[in-house]
Design a protein around this motif. Structure first.
Motif, mmCIF file in Angstrom:
data_model
loop_
_atom_site.group_PDB
_atom_site.id
_atom_site.type_symbol
_atom_site.label_atom_id
_atom_site.label_comp_id
_atom_site.label_asym_id
_atom_site.label_seq_id
_atom_site.Cartn_x
_atom_site.Cartn_y
_atom_site.Cartn_z
ATOM 1 N N ARG B 133 0.806 -1.229 -0.110
ATOM 2 C CA ARG B 133 0.183 -0.025 0.193
ATOM 3 C C ARG B 133 0.858 1.275 0.085
ATOM 4 N N GLU B 134 1.973 1.251 0.739
ATOM 5 C CA GLU B 134 2.736 2.563 0.826
ATOM 6 C C GLU B 134 3.532 2.728 -0.481
ATOM 7 N N TRP B 135 3.967 1.762 -1.025
ATOM 8 C CA TRP B 135 4.892 2.039 -2.403
ATOM 9 C C TRP B 135 4.192 1.640 -3.746
ATOM 10 N N GLY B 137 0.325 1.155 -3.993
ATOM 11 C CA GLY B 137 -0.846 1.742 -3.831
ATOM 12 C C GLY B 137 -0.789 3.450 -3.945
ATOM 13 N N PHE B 138 0.109 3.809 -3.332
ATOM 14 C CA PHE B 138 0.320 5.375 -3.152
ATOM 15 C C PHE B 138 0.359 5.866 -4.632
ATOM 16 N N VAL B 139 1.145 5.229 -5.532
ATOM 17 C CA VAL B 139 1.321 5.797 -7.023
ATOM 18 C C VAL B 139 0.056 5.545 -7.707
ATOM 19 N N GLY B 140 -0.891 5.127 -7.315
ATOM 20 C CA GLY B 140 -2.090 4.646 -8.184
ATOM 21 C C GLY B 140 -2.168 3.348 -8.674
ATOM 22 N N ALA B 141 -1.249 2.608 -8.213
ATOM 23 C CA ALA B 141 -1.199 0.997 -8.836
ATOM 24 C C ALA B 141 -2.472 0.426 -7.940
ATOM 25 N N GLN B 249 8.153 -4.589 -7.850
ATOM 26 C CA GLN B 249 9.323 -3.850 -7.954
ATOM 27 C C GLN B 249 10.771 -4.508 -7.477
#
Lengths: 344, 384, 129
Positions: B133-135, B137-141, B249
Motif C-alpha cells: 500500500r505504501e509504495w 498503492g500510493f502511486v495509483g497502482a 518492483q
C-alpha cells in the motif's frame, strides 16, 4: 566580492489554451482580446501540478546547473500568490525535495506578482552579510482567475528559481524598490479568486510603480536606458511592458528577448523573472540587464545586473524559449479540469 | 505424520448475495459440510477460518469466534482461529487445519473460508490492500494494474496475445455455466471477452475475476477417524506455502512467481507425485494472466509457453488436464478469503465423482491459491 | 495516515533509497535490512539518479476514487541506471508510452486528503526527450 545570480532554473507547464477557445465559451471577440492584451495563449498546469511542484522543478534545474551541494543552501524563499496551502509553507516542500537538510532560513512570501524578486533581495542581503553561502529565491504561480473574468485570458502558470551567492554568472550591482499602499488588485481571505480595480490597475498602479522603481534605480546609479543591453518588466499582458519601456526610453530591441507573455500569459510571480531568465539564456559577459517586477498592492523591485565571464561555462539548455515554444493545446473543458474548477 | 482426509465439504452460492449477511453465508456452507460428513457438530475439535479483511469489509474483527459461535460451537469452547494471507487466506486455513490433524494434535478439524464484500461500496479498494500500500498503492497502482504490468511484459517477451487471455475467460465461463454455485452461469464468446472495456491495459473487464460474497467449508479428519464417516475420503497428500517479495518492483523476474514455484516443488516432493500425475487443477485466476503463469510455474508448461495449453485446449473440461472446472475465480466468483477452501471443495467433488455436469475423470488433483500479486502461494495436492 | 506519509517524505519527494555496502546492492523503497546479507547488512541511505527506462507498463482506466481526475494514467515499472526498479506514475500521453522508453524523475502531486486535508507530493516520471 561580487554577489548575484550563481544559477537559475525555470519551469513552464506544457499545456496551453488559446484565447480563441476561452472567448468561444464566453461569447467574446477573440481578435479584439488578442489585440487588446497582446496575448495569444497561456500556459496551464497539469492536474498534478501546483506552485510547489513548479517551484521544485525550477529549483532542481538551478541546483543541477550550479553543480553545488544542496546542503550549502542556507535560505529558501518562495514567492507566490497561489501557495497550495493558506497556512503551511511551500518553501519547506522545496527544501525537502532538494535535500537541503534542516539548516536553512525559510519563509513563503506574498506580494502579489513581485514576491519572487522580494525573495531575491532577501537572499542578496543574507549573502552580502555573510550569514549564508547560497540563498534560493523562487517566484512561481498557478494563478487563479474567475471563469468569465478578463483575467482568465492571461492568468497562467510557471516559475523561476535563482541561486544567489558569490562568484555569480550575473552580478546584482544594485537594487531599489518603490512601494506604496495602492489597492489595484487583491484577494480577500477565503475568497477563491482575486478582484481588481479594472483600469485603476494601469496608471496609478503598474505604470507609477514600475517607472518610479526603474527611474529611482537609474538615478541612484547615474545610468540611463541606453546603458542597458536588455530590460525586462513585469508583464501582466503584452501592452503594459511595451508601453512602460517606451515611457522609460527603452527600445523594443532591448525588451524583446524577455517578453514571454504573448505565448504563455501572465505567470504572476514568475512573469518578470522568467523573462529575466530568458535574457540570461543569451546574454554575454559584460551585458547589463534591467529587471523590474511589479506586485499589486503595490510595489516594484528594480535590479541592475551585469553578466560575468562565468556565464560562458554555464549550462543554459534547455532555454526558457525552448519551454515557451513547446505546448499541448487543450480545450476549455480540459482546462476546467486542470484548474480544478469542476464542481463534483 | 498422520495422513489427512477430507470427510465433508460445503459451499455457499458465490456472488452478490444481497439478502444474506456474513453469518448467513458462512452457516449455509458449514451446514452443508456437516451434512456431507454426517457429523452432528460436537465432534469438531478445532476450527481455522480464512478471511482477508473482515475489519474493512464489515468493520468486524474477531471473525473466528463469531463463526464458531454461529456454527453452534460456542458451547464446546473449541479453539477457533482466523488466518490471513490476503486472498490466499482460505488456502492457509486449509493448511493450518491440515497441520493440526497431521500432527496428531486434533482428529477432526474444520477449515472454513468466508468473505462478505458487498456491504461496502468499493470492494476493489480493500482488495488492493493485498499489494504494498505504501509504495505501490500510493502511486495509483491497483491490483489489476500490477497484473497488467506483468501481462504486458509476458506478451512482449513470450508473444502471449490478448486473445490467449480471453480464451482463459471463455473456458472458465463455460465451466462456470455447469456449476450451480457459480456467480456467472453463462457462456461468453471470444468476441465478448475481447471487446470488453479495459480495466488496466492490456487487461479488460473479462480478464478480471469479480469480488464476491461466499463461503466454503471442508472438514478434515485423520485417516483412521475418517473411516468412521465416509467411504470416499479424499486425501491431502501435501499442502505447501511459500512467500515472495511483497512489491513486484523488488522481484528479480516478474514473469515467474517464485512463491508458486517453491510451493509447488515442495508439494510435489512431499506428495511423491510428478506434474504428469496431476489430472485436474484449480488455479488462482484472479486475472487471466495469472492462470497462464500458473501453468508455467506449476510445471504444466515451460516458461513462456503457458498460452499454448489454452490454445490447444489441454486445460478445457474435456482436455488432458482440465483446469478450473468450477469456473475458477473468473466465473465461479472470487470470495477472497473463501477461495482457497472453495478450490478444495471442487477438487474433492471431482475426485469423489460428485461434480455433476462438469465431472471429469481424475485421481489426483492440485489447487493453487495466491495472495495478491504472488507474495503468498499455497499449493495443495489431493488424491482419492 | 498523516504521520505515515510524513515519515517517508524524504524517500517520496526524491528517489532516496538504500545501498548495502556489504554486497553493493541498491534498494528502493529503502530497507533497514539487506535481503541478501541480512545480519551482515551494512545499509546506507543514498540518493539515486533520476533517469531510467520503462520495463513494462499499464494504462489504468478503472482508477481508485482518489485518482479519478487523472485517468487514464500510466503506471510503469521503471529500471533506473543502477538497476533498481521503481513502480511509478509516468506522466505522458498513454498512446506515447512503450517498453524501453527513456524517462526521468519529476516532482508532482499524487493526491490530497480532500479539500481540507494535506497534499501528497511525490516522485513521478516523465519522458526524457
Amino acid at each position: 566580492m561580487k554577489v548575484g545570480v550563481v544559477s537559475y532554473g525555470t519551469y513552464i507547464p506544457i499545456y496551453r489554451i488559446k484565447v480563441e477557445e476561452i472567448a468561444r465559451i464566453w461569447g467574446e471577440n477573440a481578435e479584439a482580446i488578442k489585440g487588446g492584451l497582446g496575448i495569444y495563449q497561456k500556459s496551464v498546469p497539469d492536474v498534478d501540478e501546483d506552485t510547489a511542484t513548479i517551484s521544485v522543478e525550477a529549483a532542481r534545474e538551478a541546483v543541477y546547473r550550479a553543480n553545488i551541494n544542496p546542503k550549502d543552501i542556507g535560505a529558501i524563499y518562495v514567492g507566490s500568490e497561489s501557495h497550495p496551502y493558506a497556512v503551511k509553507p511551500t518553501a519547506t516542500i522545496v527544501g525537502e525535495a532538494l535535500g537541503v537538510g534542516n539548516d536553512f532560513f525559510s519563509a513563503d512570501l506574498e506580494f502579489a506578482c513581485k514576491a519572487g524578486t522580494a525573495g531575491m533581495q532577501m537572499c542578496i542581503g543574507f549573502v552580502r552579510s555573510g550569514m549564508i553561502k547560497y540563498g534560493l529565491a523562487i517566484g512561481a504561480d498557478t494563478s487563479q482567475s474567475k471563469p468569465g473574468d478578463a483575467l482568465e485570458y492571461s492568468a497562467a502558470a510557471g516559475g523561476a528559481a535563482f541561486i544567489i551567492g558569490k562568484n555569480p554568472i550575473a552580478e546584482v550591482e544594485e537594487t531599489y524598490s518603490f512601494t506604496s499602499d495602492t489597492p489595484d488588485f487583491w484577494r480577500r481571505e477565503l475568497q477563491p479568486y482575486p478582484s481588481h480595480g479594472g483600469r485603476f490597475t494601469g496608471l496609478p498602479a503598474y505604470f507609477r510603480h514600475v517607472t518610479s522603481a526603474a527611474q529611482g534605480l537609474m538615478d541612484k546609479m547615474g545610468l540611463k536606458a541606453s546603458d542597458f543591453d536588455y530590460a525586462v518588466f513585469h508583464q501582466p499582458n503584452a501592452k503594459f511592458p511595451v508601453r512602460v519601456a517606451k515611457m522609460l526610453g527603452f527600445t523594443n530591441e532591448q525588451i524583446k528577448q524577455g517578453l514571454l507573455v504573448p505565448y504563455i500569459g501572465n505567470t504572476y510571480s514568475g512573469a518578470s523573472i522568467l523573462g529575466f531568465a530568458a535574457i540570461l539564456d543569451v546574454a554575454k559577459p559584460g551585458d547589463r540587464i534591467l529587471l523590474v517586477s511589479f506586485g499589486s498592492g503595490a510595489g516594484s523591485d528594480a535590479f541592475s545586473i551585469v553578466v560575468t565571464d562565468a556565464i560562458e561555462n554555464f549550462e543554459r539548455n534547455p532555454t526558457v524559449w525552448d519551454k515557451v515554444n513547446q505546448g499541448v493545446f487543450i480545450d476549455y473543458g480540459e482546462y476546467l479540469k486542470h484548474r480544478d474548477k469542476i464542481r463534483m | 505424520m498422520n495422513r489427512v482426509a477430507i470427510i465433508g465439504v460445503g459451499c455457499s452460492k458465490f456472488g452478490e448475495m444481497w439478502d444474506s449477511g456474513f453469518r448467513d453465508i458462512v452457516i449455509s456452507a458449514g451446514v452443508e459440510a456437516l451434512e456431507d460428513a454426517g457429523l452432528e457438530g460436537k465432534e469438531i475439535e478445532a476450527m481455522f477460518v480464512g478471511n482477508m479483511s473482515g475489519g474493512r469489509y464489515l468493520a468486524q474483527e474477531h471473525i473466528a469466534a463469531l463463526i464458531a459461535d454461529y456454527a453452534g460451537l460456542a458451547e464446546f469452547n473449541i479453539p477457533s482461529t482466523r488466518v490471513e494471507v490476503a486472498d490466499a487466506s482460505g488456502g492457509l486455513a486449509l493448511r493450518q487445519a491440515y497441520m493440526a490433524v497431521a500432527s496428531g494434535m486434533h482428529d477432526i478439524v474444520i477449515a472454513a473460508g468466508a468473505e462478505k464484500v458487498t456491504d461496502v461500496g468499493n470492494p476493489m479498494d480493500i482488495m488492493t490492500s493485498s499489494i504494498d500500500r505504501e509504495w505501490e498503492g500510493f502511486v495509483g497502482a491497483t491490483l489489476p494494474a500490477l497484473y497488467a504490468i506483468i501481462a504486458r511484459l509476458h506478451m512482449e517477451k513470450f508473444g502471449t496475445k490478448e486473445e490467449d487471455l480471453a480464451l482463459i475467460s471463455v473456458k472458465n465461463h463455460k465451466n462456470g455455466a455447469l456449476n450451480p454455485k457459480a456467480q456467472f452461469r453463462r457462456e461468453i464468446s471470444l468476441e465478448t471477452a475481447l471487446n470488453s472495456t479495459y480495466v488496466a491495459e492490456p487487461l479488460k473487464l473479462f480478464d478480471c475475476a469479480p469480488i464476491s460474497d461466499g463461503a466454503a467449508v471442508v472438514i478434515l479428519a485423520s485417516e483412521d477417524v475418517a473411516k468412521n464417516y465416509t467411504d470416499t475420503p479424499v486425501f491431502i497428500e501435501a499442502c505447501s506455502q511459500a512467500s515472495d517479495y511483497l512489491a513486484i518492483q523488488n522481484r528479480k523476474d516478474i514473469l515467474t512467481m517464485s512463491s508458486v514455484v517453491a510451493a509447488a516443488k515442495q508439494a510435489y516432493k512431499q506428495a511423491k507425485v510428478e506434474v504428469k500425475d496431476i489430472d485436474i487443477a484449480e488455479v488462482h485466476d484472479s486475472f487471466t494472466i495469472a492462470e497462464i503463469m500458473a501453468y508455467e510455474d506449476l510445471g504444466f508448461a515451460k516458461k513462456g509457453e503457458g498460452a499454448k495449453l489454452i490454445r490447444e485446449g489441454v486445460t478445457e473440461l474435456n482436455g488432458d488436464l482440465p483446469v478450473n472446472t468450477s469456473g475458477g475465480l473468473k466465473a465461479c466468483g472470487h470470495a477472497v478469503g473463501a477461495t482457497g477452501v472453495r478450490q478444495a471443495v471442487e477438487i474433492t467433488l471431482q475426485l469423489r465423482g460428485d461434480a455433476g455436469k462438469r465431472q471429469v475423470d481424475a485421481e489426483k488433483g492440485l489447487a493453487l491459491n495466491i495472495g495478491g500479486t504472488g507474495a503468498t502461494a499455497i499449493v495443495t495436492i489431493f488424491s482419492r | 495516515m498523516l504521520p505515515r506519509f510524513w515519515r517517508k517524505i524524504k524517500y517520496r519527494y526524491d528517489l532516496v533509497g538504500s545501498y548495502c555496502e556489504n554486497c553493493q546492492s541498491f534498494f528502493y523503497p529503502p530497507r533497514n535490512l539487506c535481503p541478501h546479507c541480512r545480519r551482515r547488512s551494512k545499509i546506507k541511505e543514498i540518493p539515486f539518479d533520476g533517469k531510467g527506462r520503462v520495463l513494462s507498463y499499464t494504462v489504468v482506466h478503472d482508477a481508485p476514487e482518489e485518482y479519478k481526475e487523472e485517468k487514464p494514467y500510466v503506471v510503469a515499472l521503471i529500471e533506473l541506471e543502477n538497476g533498481v526498479r521503481v513502480i511509478s506514475q509516468l506522466v505522458c500521453d498513454p498512446e506515447e508510452v512503450e517498453i524501453g522508453m527513456e524517462v526521468k524523475k519529476a516532482f508532482r502531486k499524487y493526491g490530497e486528503d480532500g479539500n481540507s486535508g494535506i497534499i501528497y507530493y511525490g516522485t513521478k516520471f516523465v519522458p526524457d526527450n
